[in-house]
Design a protein around this motif. Structure first.
Motif, PDB file in Angstrom:
ATOM      1  N   LEU A 128     -38.500 -26.590  68.602  1.00 13.12           N
ATOM      2  CA  LEU A 128     -37.713 -27.574  67.863  1.00 13.12           C
ATOM      3  C   LEU A 128     -37.275 -27.033  66.502  1.00 13.12           C
ATOM      4  O   LEU A 128     -38.080 -26.475  65.747  1.00 13.12           O
ATOM      5  CB  LEU A 128     -38.515 -28.863  67.674  1.00 13.12           C
ATOM      6  CG  LEU A 128     -38.880 -29.629  68.956  1.00 13.12           C
ATOM      7  CD1 LEU A 128     -39.706 -30.858  68.624  1.00 13.12           C
ATOM      8  CD2 LEU A 128     -37.617 -30.025  69.721  1.00 13.12           C
ATOM      9  N   GLU A 129     -35.961 -27.165  66.223  1.00 17.13           N
ATOM     10  CA  GLU A 129     -35.358 -26.780  64.948  1.00 17.13           C
ATOM     11  C   GLU A 129     -35.789 -25.381  64.506  1.00 17.13           C
ATOM     12  O   GLU A 129     -36.108 -25.141  63.332  1.00 17.13           O
ATOM     13  CB  GLU A 129     -35.701 -27.816  63.864  1.00 17.13           C
ATOM     14  CG  GLU A 129     -35.142 -29.195  64.180  1.00 17.13           C
ATOM     15  CD  GLU A 129     -35.311 -30.188  63.058  1.00 17.13           C
ATOM     16  OE1 GLU A 129     -36.031 -29.878  62.073  1.00 17.13           O
ATOM     17  OE2 GLU A 129     -34.746 -31.295  63.144  1.00 17.13           O
ATOM     18  N   LYS A 130     -35.705 -24.449  65.420  1.00 14.76           N
ATOM     19  CA  LYS A 130     -36.149 -23.072  65.160  1.00 14.76           C
ATOM     20  C   LYS A 130     -35.016 -22.156  64.721  1.00 14.76           C
ATOM     21  O   LYS A 130     -35.231 -21.207  63.962  1.00 14.76           O
ATOM     22  CB  LYS A 130     -36.819 -22.511  66.414  1.00 14.76           C
ATOM     23  CG  LYS A 130     -37.299 -21.067  66.268  1.00 14.76           C
ATOM     24  CD  LYS A 130     -37.999 -20.587  67.525  1.00 14.76           C
ATOM     25  CE  LYS A 130     -38.462 -19.143  67.379  1.00 14.76           C
ATOM     26  NZ  LYS A 130     -39.166 -18.665  68.602  1.00 14.76           N
ATOM     27  N   TYR A 131     -33.801 -22.397  65.199  1.00 15.50           N
ATOM     28  CA  TYR A 131     -32.722 -21.412  65.059  1.00 15.50           C
ATOM     29  C   TYR A 131     -31.658 -21.841  64.042  1.00 15.50           C
ATOM     30  O   TYR A 131     -31.324 -23.019  63.911  1.00 15.50           O
ATOM     31  CB  TYR A 131     -32.059 -21.168  66.414  1.00 15.50           C
ATOM     32  CG  TYR A 131     -33.028 -20.657  67.454  1.00 15.50           C
ATOM     33  CD1 TYR A 131     -33.445 -19.329  67.458  1.00 15.50           C
ATOM     34  CD2 TYR A 131     -33.547 -21.509  68.429  1.00 15.50           C
ATOM     35  CE1 TYR A 131     -34.343 -18.856  68.408  1.00 15.50           C
ATOM     36  CE2 TYR A 131     -34.446 -21.049  69.383  1.00 15.50           C
ATOM     37  CZ  TYR A 131     -34.841 -19.726  69.367  1.00 15.50           C
ATOM     38  OH  TYR A 131     -35.733 -19.270  70.314  1.00 15.50           O
ATOM     39  N   ASP A 132     -31.114 -20.833  63.357  1.00 16.21           N
ATOM     40  CA  ASP A 132     -30.022 -21.068  62.412  1.00 16.21           C
ATOM     41  C   ASP A 132     -28.677 -21.168  63.125  1.00 16.21           C
ATOM     42  O   ASP A 132     -27.759 -21.826  62.621  1.00 16.21           O
ATOM     43  CB  ASP A 132     -29.944 -19.916  61.401  1.00 16.21           C
ATOM     44  CG  ASP A 132     -31.186 -19.806  60.551  1.00 16.21           C
ATOM     45  OD1 ASP A 132     -31.416 -20.728  59.740  1.00 16.21           O
ATOM     46  OD2 ASP A 132     -31.932 -18.819  60.702  1.00 16.21           O
ATOM     47  N   ILE A 133     -28.578 -20.515  64.255  1.00 19.08           N
ATOM     48  CA  ILE A 133     -27.315 -20.513  64.994  1.00 19.08           C
ATOM     49  C   ILE A 133     -27.599 -20.380  66.488  1.00 19.08           C
ATOM     50  O   ILE A 133     -28.455 -19.591  66.903  1.00 19.08           O
ATOM     51  CB  ILE A 133     -26.380 -19.383  64.496  1.00 19.08           C
ATOM     52  CG1 ILE A 133     -25.021 -19.428  65.194  1.00 19.08           C
ATOM     53  CG2 ILE A 133     -27.022 -18.033  64.610  1.00 19.08           C
ATOM     54  CD1 ILE A 133     -23.979 -18.544  64.500  1.00 19.08           C
TER      55      ILE A 133
END
Length: 306
Positions: A156-161
């Motif tokens: 969850l909510e790990k990546y910037d893009i």
């Protein structure tokens, strides 16, 4: 018949066309030498539907997608898995040093490998083809052989893009898929989606075998990509249009003139004429192709911060 939109999950859907499956089976075999009979489950026809709220066109029944054997067939075609394309060049502009990048459908890791070397990012890929995943790992890419819906439960909510190139048109459960993409994206992060632009020249193809099941399950255009803004509460950063690529010019010619010439003059004479005229067409149109809308459109979205 009650059909719900794969995007909105509402029943505001109209059937706009029926396609006999025997026609698709014939052209897949004739043009690509692959038997797709089993993917239609004894159906006599399938439907092209439109979600009236978004303009998204999709095929029904929804579960008509190909399997690993189907996609494995296309690995022998060099045009199918191209290592570097227009959308890769555009996408890399949004990647900054140190970002965490997830590519869904990373194939053999060409984009992630390039962006990792240039931008020094944390690169992760999802790829369902075991053989392709092996190749990616040899390029020092972290690859998981799992669906985004599964990956999302642990990241969850790990990546910037989050990026995907020519993937969404193969997906049937659009709503669940996009929501899973957004759940792994950080607030303020970017979602990049490239798909075939069905407002472009490809809509002129009367026998678009690869734009139908079991290959493509949906037909995207500008309106349907814009609808993501309101449906998924996203900020539209940009819609980018690919200029006509040189390698698409023979296909462009075939749609505009080649098929008609063959029908008028027959196989033998038509083949000779098309060979001559195609060369002339490609030569001259090459000079203006940057002004012609090409095959692909890419939507760039930003996940709003709460």
């Amino acid at each position: 018949m009650n059909i719900n939109s794969p995007i909105t999950n509402t029943s505001n859907v109209s059937i706009i066309k029926k396609i006999p499956t025997k026609e698709l089976i014939y052209y897949y075999k004739k043009d690509l030498n692959i038997d797709v009979t089993k993917y239609y489950s004894n159906l006599q026809e399938i439907y092209v539907c439109i979600c009236e709220e978004t303009g998204y066109k999709f095929y029904y029944p929804l579960d008509l997608g190909g399997d690993s054997d189907f996609y494995g067939h296309f690995r022998k075609y060099p045009w199918y898995y191209m290592p570097w394309k227009w959308e890769h060049k555009e996408a890399i502009r949004y990647v900054k040093k140190g970002m965490s990048v997830l590519e869904i459908g990373c194939a053999e890791g060409d984009f992630l490998s390039r962006v990792k070397n240039i931008k020094d990012v944390k690169a992760t890929g999802l790829e369902l083809s075991h053989d392709a995943a092996i190749v990616s790992r040899k390029k020092n890419i972290e690859v998981y052989e799992e669906l985004i819906e599964v990956h999302a439960t642990k990241n969850l909510e790990k990546y910037d893009i989050v990026v995907m190139f020519q993937v969404l048109e193969h997906i049937s459960n659009i709503r669940e898929f996009i929501l899973s993409c957004l759940s792994v994206l950080k607030p303020g992060g970017f979602l990049l989606i490239s798909v075939p632009n069905n407002d472009s020249f490809i809509k002129l193809d009367e026998k678009p075998v690869l734009n139908a099941p079991p290959h493509h399950l949906g037909l995207w255009n500008v309106r349907s990509l814009i609808s993501f803004s309101s449906i998924f509460n996203l900020e539209i950063v940009s819609l980018l249009f690919e200029p006509m690529q040189k390698y698409h010019l023979p296909y462009f010619y075939q749609i505009l003139y080649g098929n008609s010439i063959k029908n008028i003059f027959g196989n033998v004479v038509g083949k000779i004429l098309n060979k001559i005229l195609r060369s002339i067409f490609v030569f001259f149109v090459s000079f203006i192709r940057d002004y012609i809308t090409g095959h692909t459109i890419m939507g760039v979205y930003k996940k709003k911060k709460l």
